[in-house]
Design a protein around this motif. Structure first.
Motif, PDB file in Angstrom:
ATOM      1  N   ARG A   1      17.175 -35.969  17.470  1.00 30.31           N
ATOM      2  CA  ARG A   1      15.634 -35.675  17.503  1.00 30.31           C
ATOM      3  C   ARG A   1      15.085 -36.780  18.498  1.00 30.31           C
ATOM      4  O   ARG A   1      14.253 -36.133  19.171  1.00 30.31           O
ATOM      5  N   PHE A   2      15.690 -37.759  18.701  1.00 30.91           N
ATOM      6  CA  PHE A   2      15.231 -38.708  19.808  1.00 30.91           C
ATOM      7  C   PHE A   2      15.529 -38.273  21.202  1.00 30.91           C
ATOM      8  O   PHE A   2      14.511 -38.264  22.071  1.00 30.91           O
TER       9      PHE A   2
ATOM     10  N   ASP B   1      13.488 -34.948  21.708  1.00 34.38           N
ATOM     11  CA  ASP B   1      11.886 -35.386  22.050  1.00 34.38           C
ATOM     12  C   ASP B   1      11.638 -35.983  23.422  1.00 34.38           C
ATOM     13  O   ASP B   1      10.754 -35.586  24.165  1.00 34.38           O
TER      14      ASP B   1
ATOM     15  N   ARG C   1      12.070 -33.316  25.919  1.00 35.02           N
ATOM     16  CA  ARG C   1      10.591 -32.282  25.962  1.00 35.02           C
ATOM     17  C   ARG C   1       9.606 -33.212  26.728  1.00 35.02           C
ATOM     18  O   ARG C   1       9.035 -32.502  27.249  1.00 35.02           O
TER      19      ARG C   1
END
Lengths: 484, 348
Positions: B331-332, B335, B338
């Motif tokens: 997820r890091f 993120d 993004r």
């Protein structure tokens, strides 16, 4: 009352009055010593600051970046102005982390609107446990502004959430109702650049914003407020910072860095577990805990006060808010001293354990109790007919004169080192209030402190409601200020 | 007892009254003095401007009859303001005048004054005056016990320039105070390209702080063979030295270092990884894409942020990689990818 009882009471009262006399001499000798230490420290500071290097610090690649943590709970009145003041700081690389701690007013919508905030999907690495984070917002108009929206958990919890989000090795806690001067960060960071391994925390001076002219989040004209309570606090703040903390800092025994404006090394604060939620004054508790951890680790370290980075804050202009504020401060002091009673008189903790903590227990914490008992004792002596009236009058004159001397001494330090109040009329008012605060105001605060002690003993505790009006003359608030 | 208390009251009240009077009198006197100085400054400025600007070579007659107060300090102040802006001939004439009238000698004496403030002031003035006579005393002042005096002396030597000043400043990089190291680094960076080779020669004998500063400085001033020098430092035991060396390689654009920097991207210390990622972006090393993508999963924010920035700097290849990373299981990493893509869209 029987004659035996009267005689016994008279003996107790006389004994107590003698005790008061000794106590009075000791406390004032102590204050005088701290004042002289402050005078020496400020003199050196002024001489050292003759050629400021601040522009060089700003321009240097090696100046450490700073995260500014701004906890905000129902701060709609001031928050926009405060953030504008922070965005205008003269500093190289810094980020502003505003933590909206469950505000019920329109703090968050206001921030979203004014700073073009956009919800970010970025995950937060939890280094310290906090209440739930509802969202992280980044500003499209200001790349260094981030807002964290979280469930209310109090100021400590908000600061811990800010620590989780922050990216830089140094962080500065700032109250949302305070204004930081443009060069204040550059001034505050200097010891961290000079001795990066040793300096773990530094605090600046908090000054009273009431009465000052504020334009676009900047104090453009310094003046005194109309409110008498606020002017008394101006004198009080000057005395606490210039004639108090400067002295404690000089002997490495600084116990408090105001939550309104303090710079810390993040690593050390994370190592000791961040801010504690078990006290009413998280700033003092953090500093004492930091002293303790550093001393126990056998590290050479510095926790210092620097007198010229200025943070302007609102002070209460109504008695009720002032009572709440001071009760909270005194409760916090008691809690902190109790939590770290193990450091008391222990050489391992340096001057903090052997000088500052005993001083705070004996004179700052118990002083108000001794004073109130003194008033009772005098009344009893009068009732018993053993009161030496002329001596009492002389003693009170000495007490008032010593109190005034310390306040005027603080004004002298201000005049020599900074001269922030340019109008002659303001200087005259400050001198007058330095004298007048000893007639009623100081005694009033003494009773408030005794009440706070009773609150703790009776286990009554609460933060109290914060009333703010925004940065305009005639404000009142519950800012974070000097405490002793 | 009563008498003692009465005496105490008299003393206290007297001290209190004296303090209050002093504060008020001081304020009035300061305002009065400032008024006089302001008016006199206007007069002197008007009379001296042509000479200070180099419009006339003849010193105005007013200079022969300067009052001790406040003229001399105002005059020095005006000279010091004018000196950095004037041409070489006018500067030489002004320094000659200052020397002839004992000002430089006075500052040299003050460089040994017992008051640190006076020593600091003298060093500052000597630096601005740039008198050759000041070199030796200023070298001596680099050993002063007071940091601010050392700093002023270093700044003055920086302004004076020359080999001796450079060598002395390189020696002073070892000062225990980090701020003085930073300031001396700044000064040395403005003292010409000779600084690079001189620093490299001195490097083996330097302390840790000086070495760190020297790496940044060599990267700033440039020096032949500095690429190989920094590449070798990537193997140093000290984390900060490796990190600084990695950053320096990107800064000087040393393309042969791509291979060692790719290895540094897997260094156990995160500052080294972060700086290696940054430099790979600066050097536009397309072969680094897979490793930079892997670095987006790093535990440290700085490594992730620098890796994403490096991918961004790589152009289309990097942008494609960032798009792919939006679906990464980490997820890091997702993120960071993004956020960087959003930034790219906003900027474009």
């Amino acid at each position: 009352m029987s004659p035996g009882m009267s005689a016994f009471l008279a003996e107790v009262v006389t004994g107590y009055n003698h005790f008061i006399l000794v106590y009075f001499i000791l406390i004032n000798a102590g204050y005088l010593a701290i004042f002289l230490l402050s005078l020496r420290a400020l003199w050196r500071f002024v001489k050292r600051s003759f050629f400021p290097d601040y522009e060089k610090i700003r321009a240097s690649d090696l100046t450490p970046p700073i995260s500014l943590l701004v906890p905000a709970h129902n701060e709609a009145r001031n928050i926009v102005e405060s953030i504008h003041s922070l965005l205008r700081l003269n500093y190289g690389d810094y980020e502003i982390v505003v933590i909206n701690d469950g505000s019920t007013d329109n703090t968050l919508p206001l921030l979203i609107e004014r700073f073009a905030l956009k919800r970010s999907s970025e995950p937060v690495r939890v280094l310290l446990d906090t209440e739930e984070i509802r969202g992280v917002y980044r500003s499209l108009s200001h790349a260094n502004l981030v807002v964290v929206d979280k469930v209310q958990g109090g100021k400590s919890d908000a600061l811990n959430a800010g620590l989780n989000i922050s990216r830089y090795p140094l962080f500065c806690s700032i109250d949302a109702d305070s204004l930081i001067e443009e060069n204040a960060l550059l001034r505050l960071v200097k010891p961290f650049i000079e001795s990066p391994q040793e300096t773990v925390a530094a605090g600046g001076i908090v000054r009273v914003a009431n009465g000052c002219k504020v334009v676009d989040g900047r104090v453009v004209q310094v003046g005194l407020p109309k409110s008498r309570i606020a002017v008394m606090q101006v004198v009080e703040y000057l005395r606490a910072f210039l004639a108090g903390r400067a002295g404690w800092s000089a002997i490495q025994a600084l116990m408090i860095i105001s939550g309104a404006f303090g710079l810390y090394r993040k690593q050390e604060i994370l190592e000791i577990g961040g801010y504690s939620k078990d006290t009413d004054t998280e700033d003092a508790e953090l500093v004492v805990r930091l002293h303790k951890a550093m001393a126990e680790a056998g590290r050479r370290y510095r926790i210092i006060f620097i007198p010229d980075p200025v943070c302007w804050t609102e002070v209460p202009e109504t008695w009720s808010v002032l009572i709440r504020q001071r009760s909270r401060w005194h409760r916090g002091l008691m809690q902190t001293l109790w939590m770290y009673r193990g450091m008391f008189m222990r050489r391992r903790y340096g001057t903090l354990g052997t000088v500052a903590m005993p001083w705070f227990v004996v004179f700052e914490l118990l002083g108000p109790v001794v004073e109130v008992l003194g008033y009772i004792s005098i009344s009893l002596a009068w009732w018993l007919g053993i009161l030496d009236r002329s001596f009492v009058v002389l003693f009170l004159i000495v007490a008032f004169a010593v109190g005034a001397l310390l306040s005027v001494g603080a004004l002298l330090l201000e005049e020599i080192a900074f001269r922030r109040y340019p109008r002659f009329r303001d200087l005259l008012r400050l001198l007058a209030y330095g004298f007048l605060e000893n007639f009623g105001f100081r005694q009033f605060l003494t009773f408030v402190k005794v009440k706070a002690l009773l609150d703790i003993l009776l286990r009554r505790r609460g933060w109290g409601r914060m009333d703010r009006r925004g940065f305009e003359p005639g404000d009142s608030g519950d800012g974070d200020g000097p405490r002793s | 007892m009563r008498t003692a208390v009465a005496i105490a009251i008299m003393i206290l009240v007297s001290v209190l009254a004296a303090l209050m009077l002093y504060i008020l009198a001081r304020r009035l006197v300061v305002a009065w003095v400032q008024g006089i100085e302001r008016r006199r400054r206007e007069t002197l400025e008007q009379a001296l401007q042509p000479w200070l600007r180099g419009e006339t070579a003849t010193p105005p007659s007013l200079l022969q009859r300067l009052r001790r107060w406040p003229d001399r300090s105002i005059f020095v102040d005006l000279c010091l303001q004018a000196l950095p802006r004037t041409d070489a001939a006018t500067r030489a004439r002004m320094i000659e005048w200052l020397e002839a009238h004992g000002y430089v000698a006075q500052w040299l004496r003050e460089l040994r004054h017992r008051s640190a403030w006076k020593r600091e002031n003298a060093a500052e003035l000597l630096g601005i005056a740039r008198s050759e006579r000041a070199v030796d005393p200023l070298l001596e002042a680099l050993q002063d016990e007071v940091l601010d005096v050392r700093m002023r002396a270093a700044a003055a030597l920086g302004q004076l320039g020359g080999r001796r000043a450079r060598e002395a400043l390189i020696g002073a990089l070892t000062d225990q105070n980090r701020w003085s190291t930073i300031r001396i680094t700044d000064l040395l960076s403005g003292m010409g390209p000779e600084v690079g080779p001189e620093l490299r020669r001195a490097f083996p004998g330097m302390g840790r702080a000086a070495r760190l500063a020297a790496i940044d400085l060599i990267a700033r001033v440039g020096s032949a063979d500095s690429g190989e020098f920094f590449t070798a430092l990537l193997q140093d035991d000290d984390i900060d030295i490796r990190a600084r060396a990695a950053a320096a390689l990107g800064r000087i654009g040393h393309h042969p270092a791509a291979g060692p920097l790719l290895q540094a991207l897997e260094d156990p210390a995160w500052p080294v990884r972060a700086m290696a990622a940054k430099s790979l972006g600066s050097l536009q090393v397309e072969a680094a894409v897979p490793l930079l993508c892997a670095a987006l999963r790093d535990r440290e924010w700085w490594v992730r942020a620098n890796s994403a920035a490096a991918l961004r700097a790589l152009g289309p290849a990097g942008a494609d990689a960032l798009r792919r990373m939006q679906d990464d299981p980490d997820r890091f990493a997702r993120d960071q990818a993004r956020a960087t893509l959003e930034e790219m869209e906003t900027t474009s």
